[in-house]
Scaffold this motif. Structure first.
Motif, short mmCIF file in Angstrom:
data_model
loop_
_atom_site.label_atom_id
_atom_site.label_comp_id
_atom_site.label_asym_id
_atom_site.label_seq_id
_atom_site.Cartn_x
_atom_site.Cartn_y
_atom_site.Cartn_z
N GLY A 10 0.81 -1.21 0.00
CA GLY A 10 0.00 0.00 0.00
C GLY A 10 0.85 1.26 0.00
O GLY A 10 2.08 1.23 -0.10
N LEU A 11 0.19 2.40 0.10
CA LEU A 11 0.86 3.70 0.03
C LEU A 11 1.48 4.07 1.37
O LEU A 11 1.01 3.65 2.43
CB LEU A 11 -0.14 4.79 -0.37
N THR A 12 2.48 4.91 1.31
CA THR A 12 3.06 5.48 2.52
C THR A 12 2.26 6.71 2.92
O THR A 12 1.48 7.24 2.13
CB THR A 12 4.52 5.89 2.29
N ASP A 13 2.47 7.18 4.14
CA ASP A 13 1.76 8.38 4.60
C ASP A 13 2.11 9.58 3.74
O ASP A 13 1.26 10.45 3.49
CB ASP A 13 2.11 8.66 6.07
N GLN A 14 3.36 9.65 3.28
CA GLN A 14 3.77 10.79 2.44
C GLN A 14 3.06 10.74 1.09
O GLN A 14 2.64 11.78 0.57
CB GLN A 14 5.30 10.76 2.23
N GLU A 15 2.92 9.53 0.53
CA GLU A 15 2.22 9.40 -0.75
C GLU A 15 0.74 9.76 -0.61
O GLU A 15 0.15 10.39 -1.50
CB GLU A 15 2.38 7.97 -1.27
N VAL A 16 0.13 9.36 0.52
CA VAL A 16 -1.27 9.72 0.77
C VAL A 16 -1.42 11.23 0.87
O VAL A 16 -2.32 11.83 0.27
CB VAL A 16 -1.78 9.04 2.06
N ALA A 17 -0.53 11.88 1.62
CA ALA A 17 -0.59 13.33 1.79
C ALA A 17 -0.45 14.05 0.45
O ALA A 17 -1.13 15.05 0.19
CB ALA A 17 0.49 13.78 2.77
N ALA A 18 0.45 13.55 -0.40
CA ALA A 18 0.65 14.17 -1.71
C ALA A 18 -0.61 14.07 -2.57
O ALA A 18 -0.99 15.03 -3.26
CB ALA A 18 1.83 13.50 -2.43
N ARG A 19 -1.28 12.94 -2.52
CA ARG A 19 -2.51 12.78 -3.30
C ARG A 19 -3.64 13.65 -2.76
O ARG A 19 -4.44 14.17 -3.53
CB ARG A 19 -2.91 11.29 -3.32
N ILE A 20 -3.71 13.78 -1.45
CA ILE A 20 -4.73 14.66 -0.87
C ILE A 20 -4.48 16.10 -1.30
O ILE A 20 -5.41 16.84 -1.67
CB ILE A 20 -4.73 14.55 0.67
N ALA A 21 -3.21 16.52 -1.30
CA ALA A 21 -2.84 17.87 -1.72
C ALA A 21 -3.19 18.11 -3.18
O ALA A 21 -3.57 19.23 -3.58
CB ALA A 21 -1.36 18.11 -1.48
N ASP A 22 -3.08 17.07 -4.01
CA ASP A 22 -3.39 17.19 -5.43
C ASP A 22 -4.89 17.06 -5.73
O ASP A 22 -5.30 17.18 -6.88
CB ASP A 22 -2.63 16.12 -6.24
N GLY A 23 -5.69 16.75 -4.70
CA GLY A 23 -7.12 16.60 -4.91
C GLY A 23 -7.53 15.26 -5.47
O GLY A 23 -8.65 15.08 -5.94
N ARG A 24 -6.60 14.28 -5.42
CA ARG A 24 -6.92 12.95 -5.96
C ARG A 24 -7.54 12.08 -4.86
O ARG A 24 -7.02 11.04 -4.47
CB ARG A 24 -5.66 12.30 -6.54
N THR A 25 -8.69 12.54 -4.35
CA THR A 25 -9.37 11.87 -3.25
C THR A 25 -10.76 11.44 -3.69
O THR A 25 -11.28 11.87 -4.72
CB THR A 25 -9.49 12.81 -2.04
N ASN A 26 -11.38 10.62 -2.87
CA ASN A 26 -12.73 10.13 -3.15
C ASN A 26 -13.74 11.13 -2.58
O ASN A 26 -14.36 10.90 -1.55
CB ASN A 26 -12.92 8.74 -2.53
N ASP A 27 -13.91 12.25 -3.28
CA ASP A 27 -14.66 13.38 -2.74
C ASP A 27 -16.15 13.33 -3.00
O ASP A 27 -16.84 14.34 -2.97
CB ASP A 27 -14.11 14.70 -3.31
N VAL A 28 -16.69 12.14 -3.28
CA VAL A 28 -18.14 12.01 -3.46
C VAL A 28 -18.81 12.17 -2.10
O VAL A 28 -18.35 11.60 -1.11
CB VAL A 28 -18.50 10.63 -4.06
N PRO A 29 -19.92 12.95 -1.99
CA PRO A 29 -20.58 13.11 -0.69
C PRO A 29 -21.00 11.77 -0.11
O PRO A 29 -21.29 10.82 -0.84
CB PRO A 29 -21.82 13.97 -1.03
#
Length: 801
Positions: A10-29
């Motif tokens: 799986g991803l590291t915490d740094q990789e997760v943080a980078a994706r959140i910063a880029d907006g690559r999240t599951n942002d469906v309500p």
């Protein structure tokens, strides 16, 4: 053994943080809901508010502020609607967080269940039976993995998934285990795109809402001719001047608008959501509150609905020559240790046999609802299967007979057997040698009997549909007092019409496959039944989706919670009667409220038409024009205690009357005649008292007051009939309404200043006596119509509850 893997930590915490910063999240309500801004906008910018707003500005242009009091309705309509919908939104959002699917996300820092909106692109998500696929992805690990994509594609057969295969959000796992890497998240996911339009917050697909919309369209057709005629006659045929003419025109138009009807409907739904939320009931779709009240057949799954999810191993009964040599115990311990995602039965076995014998697994077959067995191969230690005795054993064998005898006591019985071939071969399980019967004890829900009795009293038929042994299911149903015959679903016909006939005859069904559950729901619907389906397992998903109302248990699989309209987060079957009660309260009370609002609209339109026609005739014959009797302040006060406050109380009151179809017919049958009577009585009173447009202003005011008294008496009696059957608080409500008007008129009679401001003068006792007499006659006519309507509609009339 169908196993493939390309494992990942799986991803590291740094990789997760980078994706959140880029907006690559599951942002469906987390759920389909309007935002606060949308709620405010939807409640403020309505057609009714627009009409009242224009009329309010017209009245303000005359300088008569007191006649503009009806403008407060705009604030009331908007404010009450916004507050209640925000409260309902808060309740639903809080419950949705509790009830949402929480995928198991594997990361370098650890594996944990997380909310769907915390999933990021490239996350590794572990899955097992009953798990919902929350984002699109690519399989990286698979062990006998089967995914059902029927909710997306309509294809009912599960699909085998291997490493590299795609999985789509909205599908769910029916067998096996695995993991996938998220390739599309948020609004890019397949299910999110499909649901973008369908998931809008709405109150449509409701008989109540569609009926009200039909009525409002009918009213619109009446408003145009009446409104245009009123505007013409009051502005162009009278000599009162523009100011007085405008006020009387607005006085005619304002009561034509059923300003509170839609508000009261939305309010009743919102309050229902809040009340059910306090009972840990999540309503995913608001019309479900109404829908369950209309249900006449409830299909209840046994496990998790009538019985509790947890099970306990009662005993293991050895069979054959090997009984007592310990092989059964070792095999059960090995099977429990090998199952990474155990169901309730395997969990009970694991608790009874916690010590792993250390056998090496060489093949596995996960449990499937369609096959009713699971198993594992352990090399030299043999091939072991466990499942339904009537599936794995010869129907005429002693093992099958013994299982039938034990199952008749309401116990769950599984057969442990050894197979002559590996369990992952295409022709498994092959020849099975019975080794032991595994007897499991299920605890009945303490509230199940009372709930079944409630549905019986309400003439709602309950069908128990289960994948367990038919005799065992029948025993559980009988222990709960549910009467009726039991049938093994393997004897069910495939033809829908024949199946519907069998369903009418039998009450309890065992060994039901998932596709049969779905077919049974469809067969009942083909006979005109409104069907509710309750369940908690992945095998219930298709039936839940097709039922008129799907009810899932909060402890059930994420897939069942995702497709159900109602989720019982506390897993209490006994919550259903409260949901039915809320639906009946909404339906019954809105019907009462509709009668009040629509009667007002009918008599307002009819009175305006009568005054307008007389005005046109007067213009053509050079006779004296007829003025509209009321000003806006009059209709505002009239609505306070004959409609507004009583309607608010009645819309929220308890109501256990059985929901019936034909909402529009019943409401219009009541409102049209009553409205015509009120309009005719008021017009007759005004004609008798009318001194002519050239008469002194005091006499004209007294004539308007006489018509007003007649209107109040007859409209108050409409309230008196709508409030039936009486209870002490309903009598108090009707009496308080009459008392309020008596006090208002007493103040008017005693205070000249109030008389002047309200433009009412009850000092002409002769006119008042005539007005009262006509009002009483109108009330008598409304009373007679109420009894006659009961006969026409076939509904017995009762004065008292």
């Amino acid at each position: 053994m169908t196993t493939s893997a390309a494992t990942s930590a799986g991803l590291t915490d740094q990789e997760v943080a980078a994706r959140i910063a880029d907006g690559r999240t599951n942002d469906v309500p987390t759920r389909a809901a309007r935002s606060v801004a949308e709620i405010v906008r939807a409640n403020v910018f309505t057609r009714i508010n627009a009409i009242l707003g224009v009329l309010f500005l017209i009245v303000l242009s005359t300088g008569s502020l007191i006649n503009g009091m009806f403008g407060l309705l705009i604030i009331a309509n908007s404010g009450i609607g916004i507050i209640q919908e925000l409260r309902a939104k808060k309740t639903l959002d809080e419950l949705a967080i509790v009830g949402q699917a929480r995928p198991t996300v594997r990361r370098v820092s650890g594996t944990a269940a997380r909310p769907p909106n915390e999933v990021v692109l490239d996350d590794v998500i572990e899955i097992g039976p009953g798990d919902q696929i929350v984002v699109d992805g690519e399989v990286i690990e698979a062990a006998n993995l089967e995914v059902d994509e029927s909710l997306l594609t309509g294809e009912a057969d599960p699909i085998d998934k291997s490493v590299g295969d795609p999985v789509m959000s909205g599908s769910f796992v029916v067998a096996g285990t695995g993991a996938y890497r998220a390739t599309k998240v948020g609004r890019e996911a397949y299910a999110a795109k499909l649901a973008e339009e369908a998931s809008k917050f709405t109150l449509v697909h409701s008989e109540l809402r569609s009926g009200i919309n039909t009525i409002l369209r009918f009213i619109t057709y009446l408003l145009w001719p009446a409104g245009l005629l009123t505007i013409y006659t009051q502005l162009f045929t009278s000599d009162l001047g523009w100011r007085e003419s405008v006020l009387r025109m607005v006085g005619a138009l304002v009561p034509m608008v059923p300003e509170g009807l839609v508000l009261m409907t939305s309010l009743a739904f919102a309050v229902g959501v809040i009340r059910l939320g306090r009972r840990q009931c999540l309503v995913n779709e608001l019309p479900a509150i109404e829908g369950l009240a209309r249900v006449d057949v409830v299909c209840a799954d046994k496990t998790g609905t009538l019985t509790e999810n947890g099970m306990r191993l009662q005993e293991v009964i050895g069979l054959g020559d090997d009984a007592g040599d310990g092989s059964a115990d070792a095999a059960l311990a090995a099977l429990a240790a090998a199952d990474a995602r155990p169901n309730a039965s395997m969990q009970a076995i694991a608790e009874a046999y916690p010590v792993d014998p250390g056998w090496t697994e060489t093949g596995s077959a996960p449990f499937k609802s369609a096959t009713k067995w699971s198993g594992a191969s352990f090399g030299d230690n043999g091939n072991w299967v466990i499942g339904a005795p009537d599936v794995l054993a010869d129907p005429g064998s002693g093992a099958a007979a013994e299982a039938e005898r034990i199952g008749a006591q309401g116990l769950r019985v599984l057969l442990l057997g050894s197979s002559d071939r590996s369990v992952d071969t295409p022709d498994a399980p092959g020849v099975v040698t019975p080794v032991a019967l595994v007897v499991l004890e299920q605890k009945l829900r303490p509230d199940a009997r009372a709930t079944l009795e409630y549905f019986g009293e309400q003439h709602v038929t309950v069908k128990v549909i289960s994948g367990d042994n038919a005799v065992s299911v029948g025993a559980v149903a009988n222990s709960l007092g549910l009467q009726g015959e039991t049938l093994d679903a393997r004897q069910l016909p495939d033809d829908t019409e024949q199946l519907a006939g069998v369903l009418e005859e039998y009450t309890t069904f065992g060994r039901v496959r998932p596709d049969q559950k779905r077919a049974m729901v469809g067969a009942l619907q083909s006979r005109g039944h409104n069907v509710a389906m309750t369940g908690d397992g992945v095998n219930d998903v298709l039936a839940l989706k097709d039922a008129d109302i799907g009810v899932a248990m909060g402890a059930g699989s994420p897939a069942t919670r995702a497709v159900a309209q109602i989720v019982l987060l506390d897993n209490k079957f006994a919550t259903l009667p409260y949901v039915v009660g809320e639906g009946r309260r909404v339906i019954g009370n809105i019907e009462r409220v509709s009668n009040l609002f629509l009667t007002k609209t009918v008599y307002s339109v009819f009175l305006a038409l009568l005054v307008g026609v007389v005005g046109l005739v007067a213009q053509l014959t050079d006779a004296e024009p007829l003025l509209f009797p009321f000003q806006p302040i009059h209709v505002t006060i009239a609505a306070w205690f004959t409609i507004g406050i009583p309607a608010f109380v009645l819309s929220l009151a308890p109501n256990n009357e059985r929901a019936k179809t034909g909402f529009v017919r019943r409401v219009m049958t009541a409102a049209l005649p009553s409205g015509l009577v009120v309009g005719i009585a008021t017009f007759a009173s005004y004609l008798i008292a009318n001194p002519g447009s050239q008469a002194p202003a005091q006499l004209q005011t007294q004539a308007s007051t006489a018509a007003y008294v007649t209107l109040l008496i007859s409209a108050w009696w409409v309230l008196a009939t709508v409030a039936r059957p009486y209870q002490w608080w309903r009598v108090l409500l009707v009496a308080a309404s009459a008392l309020a008007y008596l006090i208002i008129f007493l103040v008017i009679f005693l205070s000249e200043w109030v008389r002047e401001k309200l433009m009412l003068d009850p000092s002409n006792l002769a006119m008042m006596s005539t007005a009262v007499a006509i009002g009483v006659a109108g009330a008598a006519a409304i009373e007679g119509l109420w009894w006659l309507q009961g006969r026409i509609l076939g509904e017995p009339r009762r004065l008292w509850r």
